[in-house]
Design a protein around this motif. Structure first.
Motif, mmCIF file in Angstrom:
data_model
loop_
_atom_site.group_PDB
_atom_site.id
_atom_site.type_symbol
_atom_site.label_atom_id
_atom_site.label_comp_id
_atom_site.label_asym_id
_atom_site.label_seq_id
_atom_site.Cartn_x
_atom_site.Cartn_y
_atom_site.Cartn_z
ATOM 1 N N MET A 190 -1.059 -3.616 -6.059
ATOM 2 C CA MET A 190 -1.201 -4.708 -5.096
ATOM 3 C C MET A 190 -0.931 -4.154 -3.702
ATOM 4 O O MET A 190 0.097 -3.485 -3.486
ATOM 5 C CB MET A 190 -0.223 -5.830 -5.422
ATOM 6 C CG MET A 190 -0.491 -6.492 -6.761
ATOM 7 S SD MET A 190 0.697 -7.796 -7.190
ATOM 8 C CE MET A 190 2.105 -6.797 -7.667
ATOM 9 N N ASP A 199 -5.694 -6.975 -5.020
ATOM 10 C CA ASP A 199 -5.358 -6.117 -6.151
ATOM 11 C C ASP A 199 -6.378 -4.982 -6.248
ATOM 12 O O ASP A 199 -7.582 -5.202 -6.061
ATOM 13 C CB ASP A 199 -5.379 -6.915 -7.459
ATOM 14 C CG ASP A 199 -4.226 -7.899 -7.559
ATOM 15 O OD1 ASP A 199 -3.282 -7.789 -6.760
ATOM 16 O OD2 ASP A 199 -4.277 -8.784 -8.438
ATOM 17 N N ASN A 248 -2.247 -2.702 -12.503
ATOM 18 C CA ASN A 248 -3.003 -2.593 -11.251
ATOM 19 C C ASN A 248 -2.052 -2.281 -10.103
ATOM 20 O O ASN A 248 -0.835 -2.140 -10.296
ATOM 21 C CB ASN A 248 -3.790 -3.874 -10.950
ATOM 22 C CG ASN A 248 -2.925 -5.095 -10.747
ATOM 23 O OD1 ASN A 248 -2.721 -5.883 -11.678
ATOM 24 N ND2 ASN A 248 -2.394 -5.279 -9.543
ATOM 25 N N CYS A 296 -7.684 -2.077 -10.833
ATOM 26 C CA CYS A 296 -7.400 -3.150 -11.781
ATOM 27 C C CYS A 296 -7.836 -2.799 -13.209
ATOM 28 O O CYS A 296 -8.967 -2.373 -13.435
ATOM 29 C CB CYS A 296 -8.111 -4.422 -11.356
ATOM 30 S SG CYS A 296 -7.682 -4.977 -9.694
#
Length: 317
Positions: A127, A138, A125, A141
Motif C-alpha cells: 500500500m 494498492d 500486496n 497485488c
C-alpha cells in the motif's frame, strides 16, 4: 584396528549428517497487543534509490479450523503488516497474511470440490501513501481468491515466505515486485497482478487532488529518496529470518529460492535478522556482520514486548 574415541565418533557422525538430533529454532511473535508497540524498528536504512530486496518468513496466529456444516468455525484474518518503509513524504506498507475461508456451496460444479468443501483465499500486496495523509493505492497485488487459484486452509495458516523488491527510479516512480512461497517445501513464484508494479508520480499527484489536496501542493509533490525508518511486524503475527539487501536489479527465482532456504547469517545482505527466541529472550541483532541492528519499539509510556513463537519452518526437519 584402533577404535576411535566415542566423542570423536559422535562428532564425525554429526558432521556427516547435520540433521541428527537437531534442535528446532523458534520464531518471534510480534504485535500481540492491539495498537501497542510490540514490534521492531530501525532508523538505520539503505538507500531506496539504489533499491532494496526485503524478505521474511511469516505466519498468522492459528485462527482455528473451519469445519463443513459448522458456520461458526469459518474465520477471517486481516492484514499482517510485515514491512513498513517511511520517508518524509511517502510510506509503503507491505502486507501478507490477509486470508479467510468459506464453505463451498457447489454453485460452480465439482471442479472446486463437493458442496461443503472448505476453500481458502490469501492476499498479499503493498500500500502506497503520502505519510498518512493520502492513501494512493494498492500495488503488487496478489489475491488467490477461493476458486481458480484457491489455497487450502492449512496452506494459508502455515508459514509463508514473502519477498518485496522496492526501488525509487530516476523519473520519481517506484518499482515494486512481490514473490510468495507457501510452506518450506513450496516453490517461490511471482505474486502480483499485471500492471500493479509501478507507482507513477502523476498518478500520486492526481490521487492527492482527487482526495482533496490543494493542486499546488499535489503538483509540487516529489518523493524523497531518504528512508527515515523501517518497521517489521506491526500487526500480530509470527516472524522468522528477515533479510534486507541493497540491489538495483531484480532477483531471479533461483536466487529467491536460495534466500528462502537460508538458515544462517548472510554476509551478502545489508542486514540479516534471525528473529528467533534464544535463551529466553528475543534475538533481533543483525548477524550479517554489517551492524544494522533492530530495536524493539518504544514510546513515552511503554516499551514493546516480544514473545516466543512456534517452531521455525526450516529447522528440525
Amino acid at each position: 584396528m584402533k577404535k576411535l574415541p566415542f566423542i570423536l565418533l559422535i562428532s564425525l557422525l554429526c558432521a556427516a549428517c547435520p540433521f541428527i538430533n537437531r534442535e528446532p529454532a523458534y520464531s518471534l511473535e510480534l504485535s500481540r497487543t492491539l495498537w501497542g508497540v510490540d514490534y521492531l524498528v530501525s532508523t538505520d536504512a539503505p538507500s531506496i534509490a539504489d533499491g532494496i530486496l526485503f524478505s521474511a518468513w511469516t505466519r498468522i496466529p492459528d485462527p482455528g479450523t473451519a469445519v463443513s456444516g459448522e458456520p461458526g468455525t469459518l474465520w477471517t484474518r486481516g492484514n499482517l503488516n510485515v514491512l513498513i518503509v517511511n520517508s518524509t513524504n511517502w510510506d509503503i506498507i507491505a502486507i501478507d497474511g490477509n486470508s479467510s475461508v468459506i464453505e463451498y456451496n457447489g454453485e460452480y460444479g465439482d471442479e472446486f470440490g463437493l458442496p461443503g468443501t472448505i476453500r481458502a483465499r490469501y492476499n498479499a500486496n503493498t500500500m502506497f501513501g503520502t505519510m498518512g495523509s493520502y492513501w494512493i493505492g494498492d500495488y503488487s497485488c496478489y489475491d488467490s481468491d477461493y476458486y481458480a487459484n484457491g489455497r487450502t486452509q492449512d496452506e494459508v495458516k502455515d508459514w509463508v515466505w514473502v519477498a518485496w523488491f522496492i526501488r525509487l527510479n530516476n523519473d520519481d516512480s517506484f518499482t515494486i515486485r512481490q514473490w510468495l512461497k507457501f510452506g518450506a517445501d513450496g516453490e517461490v513464484f511471482p505474486a502480483a497482478d499485471p500492471g500493479s508494479d509501478t507507482v507513477n508520480r502523476t498518478a500520486v499527484r492526481n490521487r492527492m487532488i482527487e482526495l482533496g489536496a490543494d493542486p499546488s501542493v499535489a503538483n509540487a509533490w516529489i518523493p524523497d529518496n531518504t528512508v527515515l525508518n523501517f518497521v517489521i511486524g506491526e500487526n500480530n503475527g509470527y516472524f522468522w529470518h528477515a533479510r534486507l539487501e541493497e540491489r538495483s536489479d531484480l532477483p531471479t527465482l533461483q536466487e529467491l529460492e536460495e534466500i528462502s532456504g537460508l538458515e544462517n547469517a548472510d554476509s551478502d545482505a545489508w542486514a540479516f535478522y534471525p528473529l528467533e527466541w534464544r535463551r529466553d529472550a528475543p534475538f533481533i541483532e543483525d548477524t550479517s556482520g554489517n551492524g544494522h541492528h533492530l530495536n524493539i519499539m518504544s514510546n513515552e509510556v511503554n516499551t514493546g514486548t516480544v514473545y516466543p513463537g512456534p517452531a521455525a519452518p526450516l529447522t528440525g526437519r
